[in-house]
Design an enzyme around this catalytic site. Structure first.
Site, PDB file in Angstrom:
ATOM      1  N   CYS A   2      11.147  32.830 -26.090  1.00 41.61           N
ATOM      2  CA  CYS A   2      12.196  33.435 -25.281  1.00 41.61           C
ATOM      3  C   CYS A   2      12.091  32.892 -23.855  1.00 41.61           C
ATOM      4  CB  CYS A   2      12.132  34.954 -25.218  1.00 41.61           C
ATOM      5  SG  CYS A   2      12.227  35.757 -26.815  1.00 41.61           S
ATOM      6  N   ARG A  27      12.348  27.313 -25.890  1.00 38.58           N
ATOM      7  CA  ARG A  27      11.480  28.485 -26.022  1.00 38.58           C
ATOM      8  C   ARG A  27      12.068  29.534 -26.958  1.00 38.58           C
ATOM      9  NH1 ARG A  27       7.612  28.523 -21.966  1.00 38.58           N
ATOM     10  NH2 ARG A  27       7.237  30.656 -22.566  1.00 38.58           N
ATOM     11  N   TRP A  77      14.171  34.278 -29.059  1.00 39.06           N
ATOM     12  CA  TRP A  77      13.555  33.988 -30.359  1.00 39.06           C
ATOM     13  C   TRP A  77      13.276  35.359 -30.967  1.00 39.06           C
ATOM     14  CZ3 TRP A  77       8.929  34.940 -32.941  1.00 39.06           C
ATOM     15  CH2 TRP A  77       8.691  34.135 -34.063  1.00 39.06           C
ATOM     16  N   ASN A 103      10.901  39.190 -22.145  1.00 38.28           N
ATOM     17  CA  ASN A 103      10.079  38.384 -23.056  1.00 38.28           C
ATOM     18  C   ASN A 103       8.857  39.218 -23.396  1.00 38.28           C
ATOM     19  OD1 ASN A 103      11.784  36.282 -22.605  1.00 38.28           O
ATOM     20  ND2 ASN A 103      10.339  35.065 -21.400  1.00 38.28           N
ATOM     21  N   GLY A 104       8.375  39.095 -24.623  1.00 31.82           N
ATOM     22  CA  GLY A 104       7.186  39.856 -25.012  1.00 31.82           C
ATOM     23  C   GLY A 104       7.559  40.913 -26.036  1.00 31.82           C
ATOM     24  N   GLU A 484      -2.491  17.569 -39.670  1.00 29.87           N
ATOM     25  CA  GLU A 484      -1.550  17.436 -38.564  1.00 29.87           C
ATOM     26  C   GLU A 484      -0.296  16.662 -39.020  1.00 29.87           C
ATOM     27  OE1 GLU A 484      -0.662  18.556 -35.883  1.00 29.87           O
ATOM     28  OE2 GLU A 484       0.560  16.969 -35.027  1.00 29.87           O
ATOM     29  N   LYS A 488       3.463  18.232 -38.841  1.00 33.39           N
ATOM     30  CA  LYS A 488       4.565  17.612 -38.093  1.00 33.39           C
ATOM     31  C   LYS A 488       5.748  17.368 -39.027  1.00 33.39           C
ATOM     32  CE  LYS A 488       3.768  17.805 -34.810  1.00 33.39           C
ATOM     33  NZ  LYS A 488       2.774  18.144 -33.848  1.00 33.39           N
ATOM     34  N   GLU A 491       7.438  20.712 -40.105  1.00 36.61           N
ATOM     35  CA  GLU A 491       8.007  21.412 -38.950  1.00 36.61           C
ATOM     36  C   GLU A 491       9.416  20.922 -38.616  1.00 36.61           C
ATOM     37  OE1 GLU A 491       6.016  22.548 -34.655  1.00 36.61           O
ATOM     38  OE2 GLU A 491       5.472  20.667 -35.570  1.00 36.61           O
ATOM     39  N   HIS A 507      -9.296  18.725 -58.424  1.00 42.73           N
ATOM     40  CA  HIS A 507      -9.660  20.100 -58.777  1.00 42.73           C
ATOM     41  C   HIS A 507      -8.431  21.000 -58.895  1.00 42.73           C
ATOM     42  CE1 HIS A 507     -13.881  19.199 -58.470  1.00 42.73           C
ATOM     43  NE2 HIS A 507     -13.683  18.662 -57.282  1.00 42.73           N
ATOM     44  N   LYS A 605       8.941  26.757 -28.870  1.00 42.17           N
ATOM     45  CA  LYS A 605       7.771  26.271 -28.147  1.00 42.17           C
ATOM     46  C   LYS A 605       7.055  27.497 -27.592  1.00 42.17           C
ATOM     47  CE  LYS A 605       5.921  22.392 -26.428  1.00 42.17           C
ATOM     48  NZ  LYS A 605       5.326  21.473 -27.433  1.00 42.17           N
TER      49      LYS A 605
HETATM   50  C1  AGP Z   1       3.005  21.812 -32.859  1.00 46.97           C
HETATM   51  O1  AGP Z   1       3.812  20.789 -33.308  1.00 46.97           O
HETATM   52  C2  AGP Z   1       3.488  23.150 -33.120  1.00 46.97           C
HETATM   53  N1  AGP Z   1       4.804  23.402 -32.655  1.00 46.97           N
HETATM   54  C3  AGP Z   1       2.546  24.317 -32.938  1.00 46.97           C
HETATM   55  O2  AGP Z   1       1.718  24.316 -34.054  1.00 46.97           O
HETATM   56  C4  AGP Z   1       1.668  24.383 -31.660  1.00 46.97           C
HETATM   57  O3  AGP Z   1       0.750  23.337 -31.651  1.00 46.97           O
HETATM   58  C5  AGP Z   1       0.958  25.756 -31.626  1.00 46.97           C
HETATM   59  O4  AGP Z   1       1.905  26.773 -31.610  1.00 46.97           O
HETATM   60  C6  AGP Z   1      -0.001  25.889 -30.470  1.00 46.97           C
HETATM   61  O5  AGP Z   1       0.649  25.807 -29.248  1.00 46.97           O
HETATM   62  P1  AGP Z   1      -0.175  25.658 -27.911  1.00 46.97           P
HETATM   63  O6  AGP Z   1      -0.849  24.312 -27.965  1.00 46.97           O
HETATM   64  O7  AGP Z   1       0.834  25.757 -26.824  1.00 46.97           O
HETATM   65  O8  AGP Z   1      -1.185  26.753 -27.882  1.00 46.97           O
END
Ligand code: AGP
Length: 610
Positions: A2, A27, A77, A103-104, A484, A488, A491, A507, A605
């Site tokens: 947010c 955000r 969000w 926010n929160g 990772e 990616k 996501e 397994h 984000k």
């Molecule tokens: C990364 O591509 C993601 N969007 C997400 O996993 C991110 O890395 C995670 O939310 C942690 O965020 P931060 O590094 O701001 O703590």
């Protein structure tokens, strides 16, 4: 998660609010809204426009008459209630004279909603925030500050918030508790935002509110105070930021821009931190002298999502180089298992935003129990950075795309520096130290070399994008790379991408391998290369298409695979060079599928809710 903006001054507020919201959209982007105080010389009124959808939808639907020189805005969000017009902020009371953006999360919103309903208040949204608007409206305190403080005394949870009230048209009252809020000082105008990105176009003179603090903004200045209305001494200072770094510039997306910025970001995180004389790293900000560094018996890394996966890469580096047991854990799980906090363990929190609430709460839990935590954080002055006992800033520059790329690379290098420093006060020889210092210095250019192969990766990405489901596999140092890579890919492409240890496929998951399920395999030229290649044959024998990230010279025999060779570093540092092509593959797969790579569905984000 947010975004909040606010303005008071001589200009029309709505265009400024919309521009600021556009800059905060990463955000939260499921709904947006603005409120302005209008009414000219007569009685002031609050006008609100809000709707589900993007900021551009809101801008297009804004009423023609939406004048006012004071206003607040929000991009959401969803936490409480789906993304609907009614749940979009700002929220208001029955009289429509109060507007709140928040926010929160208010933990006792359910109880307060019930109480308000019993007292005859008609709630029009499913949000927690709406109760705040009613509580402010019901207060009879003589000042807006007093009304907001009284409302806040009744709620529990976290907030960054801004309040307008038609009876107090010369001010905006804001408050922070667990959710960032920054005041921007302009020329006879004041701004407020939850993120610097929304301020830099107007001012770089900025004050950061502390948790528990409130502030009043008027056109000519601001005052800060605690919730009991006693004054605090928070002041604004001029930040050294380049406003252009918050723009995508000529790039089609922030993610692509940020991927391409990785060589420069890598150079910045290393700058001034490598010591040739003693072949070590200097991380003064950690606050660990040699004796303390030697006394560390264990390292525990905490982060979320990609930061957790790069934490696993970091744990591997630390254990290999410093020979200190090290592991990484998802910060979101750590706190809930009542962890034993050990005084001889060095805890490391890793976060781009420094706002991720799970990471923040883990840090607070460790410190509450007397543990020592250092931070690897990108955003200067963020909550995680401030909570830690010491740390190092990553200097990646602003990262806007939801999918983390350059921050992740700097995290890896931050861990390499930490590992080197810990190793060189222990048993790592100066010759070995030199080997790593030289390899670290070479990395920015090698990252650029990988990025230069982008055009060759597009066709591979398009093929992978056609699969509904994929595996990403690796072993030991390669496993976090695979995790990772899968993260990616899923996501931003919305394909099911599952990471697995190559050694574990037989397994169980091998049952899923078929011509329709490709595997992206991480096969560095290390001590496991032969075993890795053998496992790939097992995949090929079941008709599974293979994309292999490896080093030139690795013999894949007669394996039918698409091969991607990456430059070699030292073994311990190879993971980061193997990670970069995975970002590029994910990016082009998502672009090929027509997705908005910067704003993947359902995400945002900075995850500031538990
Ligand atoms: C990364 O591509 C993601 N969007 C997400 O996993 C991110 O890395 C995670 O939310 C942690 O965020 P931060 O590094 O701001 O703590």
């Amino acid at each position: 998660m947010c975004g909040i903006v606010g303005y008071i001054g001589g200009q029309q507020a709505a265009p400024l609010l919309l521009e600021g919201l556009g800059r905060l959209e990463h955000r939260g982007y499921d709904s947006a809204g603005v409120a302005v105080l209008g009414g000219g010389t007569g009685r002031s009124t609050v006008r609100i426009a809000r709707r589900a959808g993007r900021v551009r939808d809101l801008a297009e639907s804004l009423p023609a008459r939406f004048a006012g020189r004071c206003g607040i805005g929000h991009t959401r969000w969803a936490t409480h209630g789906p993304a609907t017009d009614a749940n979009a902020h700002p929220h208001t009371d029955a009289s429509g004279r109060v507007a709140v953006v928040h926010n929160g999360i208010l933990d006792n919103a359910g109880l307060l909603r019930r109480r308000l309903t019993e007292e005859g208040v008609e709630l029009t949204s499913e949000t927690d925030t709406e109760v705040l608007a009613h509580l402010v409206a019901r207060s009879v305190a003589p000042t807006l500050e007093g009304r907001v403080a009284e409302a806040l005394a009744l709620v529990e949870g976290t907030w960054g918030l801004a309040v307008l009230h038609a009876d107090f048209p010369d001010r905006v009252v804001v408050a922070r508790n667990g959710s960032p809020l920054l005041i921007g000082v302009g020329d006879k105008e004041m701004h407020v935002a939850s993120d610097l990105a929304a301020l830099v176009r107007y001012t770089t003179t900025v004050a950061h509110l502390e948790d528990g603090e409130m502030a009043t903004l008027t056109a000519t200045g601001f005052t800060t105070y605690r919730q009991d209305l006693t004054a605090t001494a928070t002041t604004a200072r001029v930040l050294e930021v380049d406003p252009a770094s918050y723009d995508a510039g000529e790039h089609e997306s922030f993610m692509r821009k940020e991927m391409l910025e990785q060589p420069a970001a890598a150079e910045r995180v290393l700058r001034g931190r490598l010591d040739d004389r003693f072949a070590t790293a200097h991380l003064g900000g950690l606050g660990l002298d040699a004796r303390e560094a030697r006394a560390v018996r264990r390292v525990k890394i905490l982060g979320c999502g990609s930061a957790y996966y790069v934490g696993q890469m970091g744990a591997s580096l630390i254990e290999e180089l410093a020979r200190v047991p090290a592991d990484a854990e998802a910060a979101s799980e750590f706190r809930y298992r009542n962890p034993v906090i050990d005084p001889d363990t060095l805890y490391v929190a890793v976060s781009q935003s420094g706002e991720t609430v799970d990471t923040l709460l883990a840090v607070q839990e460790i410190r509450r129990k007397g543990g020592r935590v250092v931070g690897l954080v990108n955003v200067v002055g963020s909550a995680v950075a401030r909570e830690c006992d010491g740390g190092l800033y990553l200097h990646a520059g602003p990262e806007v795309a939801v999918a983390s790329t350059k921050a992740l690379t700097t995290m890896f290098l931050g861990f390499a520096l930490l590992a080197l420093q810990l190793a060189r006060v222990r048993d790592l020889s100066i010759a070995e130290g030199r080997r790593l210092v030289d390899a670290l210095r070479a990395l920015p250019e090698q990252i650029a070399e990988v990025l230069d192969t982008e055009a060759d990766l597009v066709a591979v990405a398009k093929e992978l994008a056609e699969a509904e489901s994929l595996f990403f596999v690796g072993r030991v140092r390669g496993f976090p790379v695979a995790r990772e890579g899968a993260q990616k890919f899923k996501e931003i492409s919305y394909r099911h991408a599952e990471a697995y240890q190559t050694s574990e496929l037989k397994h169980g998951p091998l049952a899923l391998i078929s011509p329709a399920v490709p595997t992206v395999a991480i096969v560095p030229d290390d001590e496991l290369v032969e075993r890795n290649v053998a496992a790939l044959h097992e995949i090929a024998a079941r008709g599974g298409p293979l994309v292999v990230l490896t080093h030139a010279g690795v013999d894949l025999g007669d394996l039918a695979a698409t091969r991607i060779d990456v430059p070699r570093s030292e073994r311990e540092l190879d993971p980061i060079l193997l990670t970069i092509p995975l970002q590029v593959l994910a990016y082009h797969a998502a672009a090929h599928l027509g997705h908005d790579v910067d704003k993947p569905r359902n995400l945002a984000k900075s995850v500031t809710v538990e």
